[in-house]
Enzyme design. Structure first.
Site, mmCIF file in Angstrom:
data_model
loop_
_atom_site.group_PDB
_atom_site.id
_atom_site.type_symbol
_atom_site.label_atom_id
_atom_site.label_comp_id
_atom_site.label_asym_id
_atom_site.label_seq_id
_atom_site.Cartn_x
_atom_site.Cartn_y
_atom_site.Cartn_z
ATOM 1 N NE ARG A 1 66.670 -14.288 73.807
ATOM 2 C CZ ARG A 1 66.668 -13.040 73.901
ATOM 3 N NH1 ARG A 1 65.243 -12.466 74.259
ATOM 4 N NH2 ARG A 1 67.883 -12.332 74.286
ATOM 5 C CG HIS B 1 66.800 -1.907 68.166
ATOM 6 N ND1 HIS B 1 66.874 -3.207 67.946
ATOM 7 C CD2 HIS B 1 66.431 -1.488 69.381
ATOM 8 C CE1 HIS B 1 66.466 -3.759 69.597
ATOM 9 N NE2 HIS B 1 66.101 -2.542 70.132
ATOM 10 C CG HIS C 1 70.653 -3.587 71.458
ATOM 11 N ND1 HIS C 1 70.776 -2.267 71.654
ATOM 12 C CD2 HIS C 1 69.508 -4.063 71.901
ATOM 13 C CE1 HIS C 1 69.732 -1.855 72.150
ATOM 14 N NE2 HIS C 1 68.737 -2.902 72.299
ATOM 15 C CG ASP D 1 66.857 0.089 73.357
ATOM 16 O OD1 ASP D 1 66.486 -0.310 72.496
ATOM 17 O OD2 ASP D 1 67.703 -0.493 74.498
#
Length: 637
Positions: free
Chosen positions: A591, A509, A581, A511
């Site tokens: 994570r 996507h 990204h 931002d």
């Protein structure tokens, strides 16, 4: 030692309770009605969509009106004065807060445990409910109401090309008249101003002047209401919401030069130095042979609000409170300009029923500079844009130490909640991972309540500021970078669901625009957060499998760079279509990272960040040493 210190310490817990959101009460209605309407929409129950959505809009308006009435009444009952001592200032602020709470509860009901989510607040600010309504009315074969809803939505979203086309089609439908194209959210001053412009264009200058005068009167009333809703220190430098290009009555004051000069001078009170108006004023002086004064009403208005600003700044420096005394509904950030489209909070929004797209050329912010100072000792440049095969990209190491990463991970295990920032959805991006998050303000609240060390909460706050300063400096931005949203997030692989995974932890996507791989375009329009300019991810650990951050081409397939997270590593980039990204699947372990989005436009800065700033300022200003809160007044950003 200051003799006033001990009483101040007594007041501090009460003060912070006023600044931080409370947690008592029951769920309030307008977001529930909205959710019911959206659910009905996807069930094709359009009668219910209309019933619930109209109810949500009505409830939203009533709550706003109640907040205005209660705030104005409580401000009158408990005024603030710069001559007050610190304790008297506190007393007035807290009495005003109690008055507000009581007033709202009397008129609307018990204050809510549930805070209306930022997503819902932004949906209402951006008039998303009217998008649903126009489609529901269309399905119910009520084109007049559909045209009304579409017109209302389009006023706040003029870049929405598809909606503009829909409006043109409505104009040709039987049963739809010009009177149906009304803005249901318009304020009285906006309606008067629009009508005045229409008369002006027709050459009816007397009628236009009368309506311009009416618009100014109504604007002053609207301004009072808007300021009553403000949740933070007010700033008046821009006055961008006063875009009355025709409202200087000098444009319609043919033969009335005295009034024209007075209006021109009044305009210059708020827009000092505008050459075209200074030239107009000089011309009127020359024609009249004398000078004049601005309108007294406007001059008084300006003086009064300058004094208000001074008092508010004094108040914020003293304690940083007052601005959240009503914990009833989430603030919309002070300015209630229905033609503004504020940014949201988490980079994703649902509830937009169809994708209307507008082609926007993808360009990087500013002038594509990079390579500025990294500001903090030890921070290391790993890769620049060229090495990352793109533009406005950077990879840095040692932004955090191992000890800081460990402390923030421990903090995350305590404060993060499943689905935070995603309407409670535990797995918003993939069913194979659990998503947990927490905001800066929520973390400070936990610190104040003693549920986590305040030092750790402050570390999260200060870490985000460190990241902001580095990004602003490295990309050589010539204006301040503001927070749009900050999130402490962890993604955890769900055991038993990792075999043969072919999905991503976070899909590809951009931002601030809607990525369209098939068209090789990124459409800069809602529901994308179009006012975001830069993004950053600051990683806290490496003891997991998978989870690499990747940049791609606009086809969302061709990987141009890959980043393996580790403690203290930060990737920063501009938020547009130049930088698609995503995140590869986390197949084992957890994570964690600090996710940050920034904007160059101060109108779209994050409300919760401003509240967090007030909390930290209140803590620092009071010079509280210890007291079980682990506050160090010498901490600096």
């Amino acid at each position: 030692m200051d003799g006033n210190l001990f009483p101040t310490l007594i007041f501090l817990p009460v003060l912070l309770s006023a600044v931080l959101p409370s947690s008592a009460g029951v769920l309030e209605p307008y977001d529930l009605l909205y959710d019911n309407a959206v659910e009905a929409f996807y069930s094709a129950d359009y009668e219910s969509v209309v019933r619930y959505m109209e109810g949500a809009l009505s409830s939203h308006r009533q709550v706003r009106a109640t907040r205005v009435r209660c705030r104005l009444r409580c401000q009158d009952q408990h005024p603030l004065d710069e001559s007050f001592s610190d304790l008297r200032f506190f007393d007035s602020v807290l009495r005003r807060a109690a008055c507000m709470n009581k007033c709202i509860e009397e008129k609307v009901g018990t204050q809510s445990l549930h805070k209306v989510s930022e997503d819902v607040v932004q949906d209402f600010n951006r008039r998303i409910p009217y998008n649903y309504l126009q489609q529901a009315y269309q399905k119910l074969q009520r084109p007049d109401k559909a045209a009304e809803a579409a017109h209302t939505y389009f006023q706040a979203n003029p870049e929405h090309v598809e909606m503009g086309r829909d409006l043109e089609q409505y104009k040709n439908l039987q049963g739809v008249e010009e009177t149906h194209f009304v803005d249901r959210e318009a304020r009285p001053h906006q309606r008067s101003f629009t009508a005045a412009v229409q008369l002006y264009d027709k050459g009816d200058y007397d009628g236009a002047t009368a309506l311009f005068e009416e618009a100014l009167v109504e604007y002053y009333k609207a301004d009072v209401d808007c300021r009553a809703l403000c949740q933070g220190p007010q700033k008046f430098e821009g006055q961008d919401h006063l875009r009355y290009r025709y409202s200087l009555h000098e444009v319609v004051s043919a033969g009335r030069l005295e009034e024209a000069l007075q209006c021109a001078l009044t305009y210059l009170l708020f827009h000092e130095g505008e050459e075209f108006m200074k030239e107009n004023a000089d011309y009127y002086r020359e024609e009249l042979g004398h000078d004049a004064e601005p309108r007294e009403k406007a001059a008084w208005y300006q003086r009064r609000h300058k004094q208000e600003l001074k008092l508010l700044l004094i108040g914020s420096k003293i304690m940083g409170a007052e601005f959240t005394e009503g914990n009833y509904w989430r603030s919309t950030g002070g300015r209630d300009d229905s033609n503004s489209v504020p940014s949201g909070t988490d980079g994703w929004m649902e509830y937009v029923p169809i994708s209307h797209k507008k082609n926007v050329t993808v360009t990087s912010p500013q002038s594509l500079k990079e390579g500025g100072p990294l500001l903090y000792e030890g921070v290391q440049l790993v890769q620049n844009s060229a090495a990352l095969n793109g533009t406005q990209r950077v990879l840095l190491d040692h932004v955090l130490s191992e000890e800081e990463c460990a402390e923030l991970r421990l903090l995350a295990h305590t404060v993060t909640m499943a689905g935070d920032g995603y309407k409670g959805r535990m797995s918003p991006h993939t069913p194979n991972e659990k998503f947990e998050g927490a905001s800066v303000l929520k973390t400070l609240q936990h610190g104040f309540e003693g549920r986590v060390p305040m030092r750790s909460a402050r570390l999260f706050y200060e870490t985000s500021e460190r990241a902001r300063r580095i990004i602003e400096s490295y990309f050589v931005l010539n204006s301040t970078l503001h927070f749009s949203y900050t999130h402490l997030v962890c993604r955890t692989a769900i055991k038993g669901q990792q075999d043969h995974r072919n999905d991503l932890s976070h899909p590809i996507h951009a931002d601030n625009c809607l990525l369209d791989p098939d068209a090789n375009e990124c459409w800069k329009e809602p529901p994308a957060y179009t006012n975001r300019d830069y993004s950053a991810l600051l990683y806290l650990n490496a003891d997991f499998e998978g989870g690499e951050f990747i940049f791609t081409e606009m086809d969302a397939k061709t990987v141009t760079a890959s980043v393996k997270p580790k403690c203290g590593r930060m990737v920063g980039f501009s938020s547009g279509g130049e930088n698609p990204h995503g995140v590869k699947a986390v197949t084992s372990g957890q994570r964690c990272a600090v996710a940050l989005w920034f904007t160059l436009n101060p109108l779209y800065r994050e409300l919760e960040r401003l509240q967090a700033d007030e909390v930290v300022q209140a803590l620092d200003t009071q010079h509280v040493f210890g007291q079980g809160l682990n506050i160090n007044p010498k901490d600096e950003l």
